[in-house]
Design an enzyme around this catalytic site. Sequence first.
Site, mmCIF file in Angstrom:
data_model
loop_
_atom_site.group_PDB
_atom_site.id
_atom_site.type_symbol
_atom_site.label_atom_id
_atom_site.label_comp_id
_atom_site.label_asym_id
_atom_site.label_seq_id
_atom_site.Cartn_x
_atom_site.Cartn_y
_atom_site.Cartn_z
ATOM 1 C CG HIS A 97 -49.319 66.313 -51.985
ATOM 2 N ND1 HIS A 97 -48.735 66.653 -53.186
ATOM 3 C CD2 HIS A 97 -49.234 64.975 -51.913
ATOM 4 C CE1 HIS A 97 -48.330 65.565 -53.806
ATOM 5 N NE2 HIS A 97 -48.613 64.527 -53.044
ATOM 6 C CG HIS A 99 -49.646 61.252 -48.946
ATOM 7 N ND1 HIS A 99 -50.577 60.667 -49.779
ATOM 8 C CD2 HIS A 99 -48.665 61.731 -49.757
ATOM 9 C CE1 HIS A 99 -50.174 60.773 -51.037
ATOM 10 N NE2 HIS A 99 -49.014 61.416 -51.062
HETATM 11 P P1 AMP Z 1 -48.061 61.787 -54.548
HETATM 12 O O1 AMP Z 1 -47.878 60.486 -55.301
HETATM 13 O O2 AMP Z 1 -47.337 61.850 -53.248
HETATM 14 O O3 AMP Z 1 -47.765 62.973 -55.459
HETATM 15 O O4 AMP Z 1 -49.606 61.842 -54.170
HETATM 16 C C1 AMP Z 1 -50.585 62.350 -55.009
HETATM 17 C C2 AMP Z 1 -51.896 61.847 -54.485
HETATM 18 O O5 AMP Z 1 -52.933 62.621 -55.064
HETATM 19 C C3 AMP Z 1 -52.203 60.387 -54.823
HETATM 20 O O6 AMP Z 1 -52.314 59.623 -53.625
HETATM 21 C C4 AMP Z 1 -53.535 60.453 -55.584
HETATM 22 O O7 AMP Z 1 -54.424 59.428 -55.243
HETATM 23 C C5 AMP Z 1 -54.068 61.811 -55.157
HETATM 24 N N1 AMP Z 1 -54.973 62.429 -56.114
HETATM 25 C C6 AMP Z 1 -54.776 62.597 -57.443
HETATM 26 N N2 AMP Z 1 -55.848 63.215 -57.993
HETATM 27 C C7 AMP Z 1 -56.715 63.449 -56.982
HETATM 28 C C8 AMP Z 1 -58.001 64.059 -56.913
HETATM 29 N N3 AMP Z 1 -58.613 64.568 -57.993
HETATM 30 N N4 AMP Z 1 -58.619 64.125 -55.711
HETATM 31 C C9 AMP Z 1 -58.027 63.627 -54.609
HETATM 32 N N5 AMP Z 1 -56.807 63.042 -54.617
HETATM 33 C C10 AMP Z 1 -56.165 62.951 -55.780
#
Ligand code: AMP
Length: 131
Positions: A97, A99
């Site tokens: 993903h 951001h």
């Molecule tokens: P990373 O730390 O780069 O892997 O980012 C993962 C992101 O996913 C974090 O910023 C979380 O807040 C987000 N996240 C986790 N679960 C969900 C969810 N169910 N819906 C939307 N965002 C999520």
Amino acid sequence: MCIFCDIIDHKIPSSIVYEDDDVLAILDISQVTYGHTLVMPKKHVSSALEADPSTVAKVFTCAAQLGAKIKKNTGAAGVNLLANCGEAAGQSVDHMHCHIIPRFNESDAIRIEFHPEGEKDLNEVLQTVTA
Ligand code: AMP
Ligand code: ZN
């Protein structure tokens, strides 16, 4: 089990910002800043480092285009496009993903700072990274 695959399959609700055959963009549940969005490929892959080139192109093209739209619509002054690849780099969800983090001012709840480790032999570094 992958939480983002469950979101893509609509097994878990999400706030969908954009969707096409290959890519899904949703609001990040944590909203580090107003409008914080995640762009992910629909096909599961751990990170951009393992993804095929067309997946990388689709996700980052979408992130750039949505980033411009979100910047305009939120009135942000700038945007961070950020892909954490691997746990050591801060990746907590093992599904690629990117951001989109709109930036407003220095009080935003995010810090990205570069603190140089110290002088390096750039010729030696160059040999390592291009080997
Ligand atoms: P990373 O730390 O780069 O892997 O980012 C993962 C992101 O996913 C974090 O910023 C979380 O807040 C987000 N996240 C986790 N679960 C969900 C969810 N169910 N819906 C939307 N965002 C999520
Ligand atoms: Zn997945």
